[in-house]
Design an enzyme around this catalytic site. Structure first.
Site, PDB file in Angstrom:
ATOM      1  CG  HIS A  52      48.466  34.531  41.535  1.00 54.48           C
ATOM      2  ND1 HIS A  52      47.505  34.798  40.246  1.00 54.48           N
ATOM      3  CD2 HIS A  52      48.393  36.048  42.029  1.00 54.48           C
ATOM      4  CE1 HIS A  52      47.382  36.218  40.084  1.00 54.48           C
ATOM      5  NE2 HIS A  52      47.941  36.709  41.145  1.00 54.48           N
TER       6      HIS A  52
HETATM    7  P1  TYD Z   1      46.704  40.485  43.126  1.00 60.40           P
HETATM    8  O1  TYD Z   1      45.903  39.617  41.965  1.00 60.40           O
HETATM    9  O2  TYD Z   1      47.238  39.615  43.987  1.00 60.40           O
HETATM   10  O3  TYD Z   1      47.780  41.138  42.113  1.00 60.40           O
HETATM   11  P2  TYD Z   1      49.100  40.633  41.297  1.00 60.40           P
HETATM   12  O4  TYD Z   1      48.577  39.256  40.823  1.00 60.40           O
HETATM   13  O5  TYD Z   1      48.988  41.583  40.135  1.00 60.40           O
HETATM   14  O6  TYD Z   1      50.226  40.488  42.071  1.00 60.40           O
HETATM   15  O7  TYD Z   1      45.790  41.485  43.797  1.00 60.40           O
HETATM   16  C1  TYD Z   1      46.487  42.622  44.640  1.00 60.40           C
HETATM   17  C2  TYD Z   1      45.523  42.959  45.715  1.00 60.40           C
HETATM   18  O8  TYD Z   1      44.287  43.754  44.684  1.00 60.40           O
HETATM   19  C3  TYD Z   1      44.771  42.065  46.531  1.00 60.40           C
HETATM   20  O9  TYD Z   1      44.758  42.364  47.694  1.00 60.40           O
HETATM   21  C4  TYD Z   1      43.231  41.838  45.919  1.00 60.40           C
HETATM   22  C5  TYD Z   1      43.010  43.185  45.156  1.00 60.40           C
HETATM   23  N1  TYD Z   1      42.240  43.063  43.876  1.00 60.40           N
HETATM   24  C6  TYD Z   1      40.994  43.202  44.019  1.00 60.40           C
HETATM   25  O10 TYD Z   1      40.407  43.720  44.834  1.00 60.40           O
HETATM   26  N2  TYD Z   1      40.328  43.024  42.825  1.00 60.40           N
HETATM   27  C7  TYD Z   1      40.938  42.906  41.690  1.00 60.40           C
HETATM   28  O11 TYD Z   1      40.369  42.697  40.609  1.00 60.40           O
HETATM   29  C8  TYD Z   1      42.138  42.233  41.772  1.00 60.40           C
HETATM   30  C9  TYD Z   1      42.945  41.977  40.393  1.00 60.40           C
HETATM   31  C10 TYD Z   1      42.919  42.474  42.780  1.00 60.40           C
END
Ligand code: TYD
Length: 140
Positions: A52
């Site tokens: 993303h």
């Molecule tokens: P995501 O940013 O999609 O993780 P990655 O990019 O590493 O795959 O986040 C995964 C999940 O965690 C999503 O449900 C949102 C939550 N999240 C938070 O609640 N706070 C945060 O600061 C982050 C980075 C994620």
């Protein structure tokens, strides 16, 4: 450190026979004020994270332990670039509006991510085609 393009930065390290130490200070080793810190751990073999972009959020990623690859796409047609992180004293600055993925995690690796904004889902661009559209609009 200047707000420039994507780059791997070597962080200061204090070598010591008792164990080494590295340092990150906001606006010095990372080109933004740090609003949020999170870490990714216990990644099963073969998994990838991310895929993303963020509209506003900037980040700085460090492989505190173990190794993984940060794969970045600026959305300008130049394609993906892979940045392997495998030392505790290297970090990569990722500007906003960069498509990013993390993969190839070694067993027990630990990814530290420093972010310039607090978490908000609205800041995410989840659709690659939308990302490309935003980037080309920016250029025109
Ligand atoms: P995501 O940013 O999609 O993780 P990655 O990019 O590493 O795959 O986040 C995964 C999940 O965690 C999503 O449900 C949102 C939550 N999240 C938070 O609640 N706070 C945060 O600061 C982050 C980075 C994620």
């Amino acid at each position: 450190m200047q707000k420039k393009d994507i780059q791997i930065t070597q962080l200061p390290k204090i070598l010591d026979r008792r164990g080494n130490l590295s340092i990150i200070e906001e606006l010095k080793n990372v080109p933004f004020e740090i609003k949020r810190v999170y870490w990714i751990y216990d990644v099963p073999g073969g998994e990838l994270r991310g895929s993303h972009a963020y509209k506003e959020n900037e980040e700085f990623i460090v492989a505190l332990s173990g190794s993984f690859d940060v794969v970045l796409d600026k959305g300008d047609g130049s394609g993906e670039q892979t940045f392997p992180l495998n030392r505790s004293y290297y970090g990569i600055y990722v500007p906003p509006k960069t498509w990013r993925r993390m993969e190839n995690f070694s067993t027990n690796s630990l990814a530290l991510i420093l972010s310039s904004t607090v978490y908000t889902e609205e800041d995410y661009i989840f659709d690659y085609n939308e990302f490309i559209k935003i980037k080309s609009k920016e250029r025109s």
